[in-house]
Design a protein around this motif. Structure first.
Motif, PDB file in Angstrom:
ATOM      1  N   ARG A 294      24.111  17.723  50.247  1.00 58.10           N
ATOM      2  CA  ARG A 294      23.525  17.885  51.574  1.00 58.10           C
ATOM      3  C   ARG A 294      23.834  19.283  52.092  1.00 58.10           C
ATOM      4  NH1 ARG A 294      25.682  12.102  53.802  1.00 58.10           N
ATOM      5  NH2 ARG A 294      27.432  12.712  52.476  1.00 58.10           N
ATOM      6  N   SER A 295      22.765  20.016  52.429  1.00 58.30           N
ATOM      7  CA  SER A 295      22.907  21.439  52.745  1.00 58.30           C
ATOM      8  C   SER A 295      23.693  21.694  54.017  1.00 58.30           C
ATOM      9  CB  SER A 295      21.525  22.095  52.863  1.00 58.30           C
ATOM     10  OG  SER A 295      20.802  21.556  53.951  1.00 58.30           O
TER      11      SER A 295
ATOM     12  N   ALA B  76      24.071  10.629  58.041  1.00 58.32           N
ATOM     13  CA  ALA B  76      23.002   9.900  57.353  1.00 58.32           C
ATOM     14  C   ALA B  76      21.667  10.625  57.461  1.00 58.32           C
ATOM     15  CB  ALA B  76      22.871   8.493  57.928  1.00 58.32           C
ATOM     16  N   TRP B  77      21.514  11.490  58.475  1.00 55.32           N
ATOM     17  CA  TRP B  77      20.251  12.194  58.678  1.00 55.32           C
ATOM     18  C   TRP B  77      20.339  13.637  58.194  1.00 55.32           C
ATOM     19  CZ3 TRP B  77      18.060   7.993  58.994  1.00 55.32           C
ATOM     20  CH2 TRP B  77      18.451   6.967  59.853  1.00 55.32           C
ATOM     21  N   SER B  78      21.171  13.880  57.229  1.00 58.49           N
ATOM     22  CA  SER B  78      21.346  15.217  56.661  1.00 58.49           C
ATOM     23  C   SER B  78      20.133  15.639  55.836  1.00 58.49           C
ATOM     24  CB  SER B  78      22.589  15.246  55.759  1.00 58.49           C
ATOM     25  OG  SER B  78      23.766  15.010  56.486  1.00 58.49           O
ATOM     26  N   HIS B  79      20.170  16.901  55.398  1.00 59.56           N
ATOM     27  CA  HIS B  79      19.225  17.401  54.400  1.00 59.56           C
ATOM     28  C   HIS B  79      19.719  16.944  53.032  1.00 59.56           C
ATOM     29  CE1 HIS B  79      17.061  20.520  56.901  1.00 59.56           C
ATOM     30  NE2 HIS B  79      18.093  20.236  57.683  1.00 59.56           N
ATOM     31  N   TYR B  80      18.886  16.244  52.284  1.00 61.19           N
ATOM     32  CA  TYR B  80      19.246  15.742  50.958  1.00 61.19           C
ATOM     33  C   TYR B  80      18.547  16.585  49.898  1.00 61.19           C
ATOM     34  CZ  TYR B  80      21.295  11.517  52.995  1.00 61.19           C
ATOM     35  OH  TYR B  80      22.081  10.627  53.692  1.00 61.19           O
ATOM     36  N   LEU B  81      19.344  17.109  48.953  1.00 67.37           N
ATOM     37  CA  LEU B  81      18.794  17.920  47.874  1.00 67.37           C
ATOM     38  C   LEU B  81      19.086  17.257  46.537  1.00 67.37           C
ATOM     39  CD1 LEU B  81      19.401  19.966  50.362  1.00 67.37           C
ATOM     40  CD2 LEU B  81      19.060  21.736  48.625  1.00 67.37           C
TER      41      LEU B  81
ATOM     42  N   SER C 286      16.710  22.804  60.589  1.00 64.39           N
ATOM     43  CA  SER C 286      17.795  23.736  60.281  1.00 64.39           C
ATOM     44  C   SER C 286      18.611  23.216  59.107  1.00 64.39           C
ATOM     45  CB  SER C 286      18.713  23.930  61.489  1.00 64.39           C
ATOM     46  OG  SER C 286      17.999  24.513  62.556  1.00 64.39           O
ATOM     47  N   PRO C 287      18.598  23.911  57.975  1.00 61.12           N
ATOM     48  CA  PRO C 287      19.370  23.463  56.810  1.00 61.12           C
ATOM     49  C   PRO C 287      20.859  23.301  57.080  1.00 61.12           C
ATOM     50  CG  PRO C 287      17.794  25.139  56.161  1.00 61.12           C
ATOM     51  CD  PRO C 287      17.764  25.084  57.660  1.00 61.12           C
ATOM     52  N   ASN C 288      21.384  23.975  58.110  1.00 59.22           N
ATOM     53  CA  ASN C 288      22.824  23.905  58.394  1.00 59.22           C
ATOM     54  C   ASN C 288      23.193  22.823  59.400  1.00 59.22           C
ATOM     55  OD1 ASN C 288      21.416  26.069  60.042  1.00 59.22           O
ATOM     56  ND2 ASN C 288      23.295  25.836  61.253  1.00 59.22           N
ATOM     57  N   THR C 289      22.215  22.033  59.866  1.00 58.84           N
ATOM     58  CA  THR C 289      22.529  20.945  60.792  1.00 58.84           C
ATOM     59  C   THR C 289      21.816  19.674  60.345  1.00 58.84           C
ATOM     60  OG1 THR C 289      20.680  21.052  62.364  1.00 58.84           O
ATOM     61  CG2 THR C 289      22.449  22.687  62.619  1.00 58.84           C
ATOM     62  N   ASN C 290      22.262  18.545  60.895  1.00 58.39           N
ATOM     63  CA  ASN C 290      21.578  17.285  60.617  1.00 58.39           C
ATOM     64  C   ASN C 290      20.562  16.952  61.701  1.00 58.39           C
ATOM     65  OD1 ASN C 290      23.047  16.273  62.806  1.00 58.39           O
ATOM     66  ND2 ASN C 290      24.653  15.406  61.508  1.00 58.39           N
TER      67      ASN C 290
ATOM     68  N   LYS D 220      28.428  40.770  49.913  1.00 55.91           N
ATOM     69  CA  LYS D 220      28.345  39.959  51.126  1.00 55.91           C
ATOM     70  C   LYS D 220      27.871  38.555  50.787  1.00 55.91           C
ATOM     71  CE  LYS D 220      27.519  43.613  54.546  1.00 55.91           C
ATOM     72  NZ  LYS D 220      26.624  44.087  55.633  1.00 55.91           N
ATOM     73  N   TYR D 221      28.188  37.635  51.679  1.00 55.27           N
ATOM     74  CA  TYR D 221      27.755  36.257  51.509  1.00 55.27           C
ATOM     75  C   TYR D 221      27.505  35.639  52.871  1.00 55.27           C
ATOM     76  CZ  TYR D 221      32.334  34.720  53.151  1.00 55.27           C
ATOM     77  OH  TYR D 221      33.446  34.496  53.927  1.00 55.27           O
ATOM     78  N   ALA D 222      26.707  34.572  52.875  1.00 56.18           N
ATOM     79  CA  ALA D 222      26.531  33.730  54.056  1.00 56.18           C
ATOM     80  C   ALA D 222      26.703  32.286  53.624  1.00 56.18           C
ATOM     81  CB  ALA D 222      25.158  33.957  54.679  1.00 56.18           C
ATOM     82  N   LEU D 223      26.670  31.390  54.586  1.00 55.80           N
ATOM     83  CA  LEU D 223      26.862  29.972  54.311  1.00 55.80           C
ATOM     84  C   LEU D 223      25.613  29.208  54.733  1.00 55.80           C
ATOM     85  CD1 LEU D 223      30.468  29.608  55.790  1.00 55.80           C
ATOM     86  CD2 LEU D 223      29.825  30.177  53.431  1.00 55.80           C
ATOM     87  N   LEU D 224      25.047  28.451  53.797  1.00 59.67           N
ATOM     88  CA  LEU D 224      23.854  27.685  54.107  1.00 59.67           C
ATOM     89  C   LEU D 224      24.169  26.546  55.073  1.00 59.67           C
ATOM     90  CD1 LEU D 224      20.812  27.449  53.473  1.00 59.67           C
ATOM     91  CD2 LEU D 224      21.413  25.852  51.634  1.00 59.67           C
ATOM     92  N   ASN D 225      25.391  26.063  55.064  1.00 57.34           N
ATOM     93  CA  ASN D 225      25.778  24.952  55.930  1.00 57.34           C
ATOM     94  C   ASN D 225      26.375  25.421  57.262  1.00 57.34           C
ATOM     95  OD1 ASN D 225      27.986  25.588  53.865  1.00 57.34           O
ATOM     96  ND2 ASN D 225      29.164  24.586  55.487  1.00 57.34           N
ATOM     97  N   SER D 226      26.181  26.699  57.592  1.00 61.50           N
ATOM     98  CA  SER D 226      26.770  27.258  58.807  1.00 61.50           C
ATOM     99  C   SER D 226      25.850  28.312  59.396  1.00 61.50           C
ATOM    100  CB  SER D 226      28.134  27.881  58.478  1.00 61.50           C
ATOM    101  OG  SER D 226      28.609  28.672  59.542  1.00 61.50           O
ATOM    102  N   GLY D 227      25.995  28.560  60.702  1.00 57.83           N
ATOM    103  CA  GLY D 227      25.257  29.620  61.365  1.00 57.83           C
ATOM    104  C   GLY D 227      25.937  30.970  61.271  1.00 57.83           C
ATOM    105  N   GLN D 228      27.005  31.057  60.500  1.00 61.10           N
ATOM    106  CA  GLN D 228      27.746  32.310  60.344  1.00 61.10           C
ATOM    107  C   GLN D 228      26.830  33.418  59.830  1.00 61.10           C
ATOM    108  OE1 GLN D 228      31.560  32.279  58.044  1.00 61.10           O
ATOM    109  NE2 GLN D 228      30.493  33.745  56.719  1.00 61.10           N
TER     110      GLN D 228
END
Length: 672
Positions: A87-88, A70-75, A309-313, A184-192
């Motif tokens: 949600r990112s 419920a406390w996510s990033h809302y886009l 942090s866009p990848n965490t709530n 290359k790519y990264a993930l906005l919802n991850s710290g990868q």
């Protein structure tokens, strides 16, 4: 934009219309939730961004709460519609609710009734990106399952960064970054970290299109029948400002040096108000997002910067508890802290990607846009309303004695501490108040939790080109040039050593009757007249981008920190000038039309106090109370030294022994 510039453009018949500024296309807006469930009253956020007409993205995060979805990033974006969110920090499909964000407006957006974006009593951060060539675009498309699908966009330049989300499928947020390349790519919802992965981006994007594929068969960017949204960001593309050639967004990289090397200093060509950073090399490192509204400043060793942090709530995280500088702003970019912390800012040899957005850049057209004066009885715990974010405040007791404190956003302000302040009447070093402070994290004013007393006056300033700037810098010893963002050569400069007991140094174009004025200086904390001393401002006139200080501890000593306040003249808004007293009534023409609301006057050829008048307490033909910046004295009433004048102000014959001595020379700062 200055009115004369607008007239010139109109005369030239500019086909493009008025130029765009960063204020027209981007906003950080902080607000308090007011909804308490179904049936509650929604609230509208007025950030002056035209979303309904131009389109764009609004990104919202609860600052106080975390730990659940419920406390996510809302886009929310205008291509998919106001009631739809993604949600990112989650792979989830698009959600829909009339109670989260219910409408995009011509001046912002309207919130609904639910806790994700408007929970009663919670603090929120919102970031709005308006569609505009060379800044930002939003694109939606439907995947076809092939390994090469080309989609058009209207960014008007090559995208430097893109976020892609499959909205009807549970998949990762894919991030393209131009510095890492399309393989290359990264993930906005991850710290990868960034991974090699040909197939998400088939080739490098162009200024008109980008190409995606489905080589992985995971529907990441082009699954058959999948619906997608893409957020595209430009970099160094120009297109903004008075001359329509200034950059407002930059994406790039820096390499960490760890504790052993010189910390990276990233030159953006502008001072940022918003920064997103990610360690592209190391895995399990969060994306970190900061902005100057929430405390991203020039001195964060004990203050922050607070990040989300866009990848965490997670709730807003305050790095000040570690007493490290992670990133600090400067007039031309940002500086990376010398000590690496958890690989997030300065790991030796690691590559960091960033996206930065420029601070506000419009020249004001009215004094009320950049200056406000408020008087409050028992002011502690009360809100000062200006209608705009405050960057610097001068506070004084009115009816009783007290120091004249100066606080500013760049050095750090929090309503519950810490806050750093100086006093114009003292030579003392900066005071760090750990528990109480100002709530500058507010778009329309601030909460005063720092100063009490019985009757306080608050002079509030907003940084703006040509009008006023604030610069924090570190001494190197031997003299140096310091970058600033005023955009014109400053006409008045105040400098204070923050670390040790040293006088305030003031330079002004009117010193020495305007002849080699930067060979001279005054003390803001003292009555002394002007003094010749080349080691203060190095006998060097400032320019539109830099000012110079000499080899003197009050302005430049190795390892010590300084703050500088710069003032300039804006037609109809402010005037930095000088006059010679006559002992009789003297009109001082500032080019105003409605008179001065603030006047600061100092005699320069002999001793004299720093007199402050304001229209709230009275600049009239009768009683004109004044305060002195260089003393603790309560205001003086029952005098008639200045009077109103539509073009500026008038010094009277009654002031023949103070601010209008016959033959005396005076400098002043006046604001309409």
């Amino acid at each position: 934009m200055p009115s004369n510039k607008k007239l010139l453009q109109a005369a030239a018949g500019s086909a493009g219309g008025d130029p765009l500024y960063v204020e027209d296309v981007f906003s950080t807006y902080l607000y308090e939730g007011n909804a308490s469930g179904q049936g509650a009253t929604a609230q509208s956020i007025t950030n002056n961004i035209d979303l309904s007409g131009e389109g764009g993205l609004t990104w919202i995060k609860n600052r106080d709460s975390g730990g659940s979805d419920a406390w996510s990033h809302y886009l929310f974006d205008t291509e998919r519609g106001a009631t739809k969110y993604i949600r990112s920090n989650l792979q989830n499909v698009e959600g829909a609710s009339n109670n989260s964000l219910s409408a995009f407006n011509s001046d912002g957006f309207t919130l609904g009734e639910t806790g994700g974006t408007n929970n009663n009593g919670d603090s929120y951060a919102s970031w709005t990106f308006r569609k505009a060539p060379k800044f930002f675009d939003v694109v939606t498309y439907t995947g076809d399952g092939t390994n090469s699908k080309t989609i058009s966009h209207n960014l008007g330049s090559v995208p430097a960064m893109m976020f892609v989300k499959h909205t009807n499928g549970v998949t990762y947020w894919l991030v393209y970054d131009g510095s890492q390349g399309y393989t290359k790519y990264a993930l906005l919802n991850s710290g990868q970290n960034f991974q090699a992965g040909p197939g998400y981006w088939v080739q490098a994007p162009t200024s008109t299109s980008f190409t995606v594929g489905d080589l992985y068969n995971d529907s990441g960017t082009n699954g058959s029948g999948g619906t997608y949204v893409v957020y595209l960001f430009a970099s160094d593309a120009g297109g903004f400002g008075d001359d329509e050639d200034e950059n407002i967004i930059k994406c790039g990289t820096y390499t960490g040096t760890g504790g052993a090397g010189t910390p990276p200093v990233v030159n953006l060509g502008f001072e940022p108000q918003w920064l997103l950073v990610k360690n592209a090399t190391s895995t399990n490192t969060d994306w970190l997002l900061m902005d100057t509204m929430r405390g991203f400043g020039a001195d964060d060793s004990d203050i922050g910067p607070p990040t989300l942090s866009p990848n965490t709530n997670g709730a807003e995280f305050d790095w000040g508890q570690y007493n490290y500088d992670l990133w600090t702003v400067n007039a031309t970019g940002f500086t990376v802290g010398p000590t690496d912390l958890f690989n997030v800012n300065n790991t030796s040899g690691a590559t960091y990607i960033y996206m930065a957005i420029r601070r506000p850049m419009k020249t004001p057209e009215a004094g009320t846009e950049v200056f406000s004066v408020t008087e409050l009885s028992s002011p502690y715990g009360k809100t000062i309303t200006t209608g705009w974010p405050v960057d610097m405040t001068i506070h004084a007791e009115v009816s009783s004695a007290g120091n004249r404190q100066v606080i500013d956003r760049l050095r750090g302000t929090r309503s519950s501490g810490p806050s750093n302040y100086l006093s114009t009447n003292l030579t003392a070093a900066e005071v760090a108040e750990a528990s109480y402070g100002y709530g500058y994290d507010n778009n329309t004013g601030y909460l005063n939790n720092l100063w009490g007393g019985t009757d306080g006056i608050f002079y509030d300033f907003k940084r703006a080109p040509s009008f006023m700037d604030v610069v924090a810098y570190s001494g190197v010893g031997g003299g140096q040039t310091v970058n600033h963002g005023l955009g014109v050569a400053p006409e008045m400069i105040w400098i204070k050593n923050r670390d040790v007991d040293e006088p305030w140094a003031v330079g002004h174009i009117g010193l020495n009757n305007g002849v080699n004025p930067w060979e001279y200086w005054l003390m803001l904390n003292d009555v002394d007249g002007e003094q010749a001393l080349t080691s203060t401002f190095n006998d060097t006139p400032p320019t539109a981008t830099q000012f110079t200080v000499g080899n003197d501890r009050k302005v430049d000593y190795a390892g010590q920190d300084y703050i500088a306040y710069l003032f300039g003249t804006v037609a109809g808004v402010s005037k930095v000038g000088s006059y010679t007293g006559t002992g009789a009534g003297l009109n001082v023409d500032c080019g105003f039309t409605g008179g001065a609301r603030f006047i600061l006057i100092k005699r320069t050829d002999a001793t004299g106090d720093w007199y402050v008048y304001d229209s709230l307490r009275g600049i009239t033909a009768g009683n004109d109370p004044y305060l002195l910046l260089n003393t603790t004295a309560a205001q003086v009433t029952g005098t008639n030294y200045v009077e109103s004048l539509n073009a500026g102000f008038k010094v009277t014959s009654s002031a023949s022994s103070t601010v209008n001595v016959n033959g005396g020379t005076y400098i002043f700062l006046a604001i309409a």
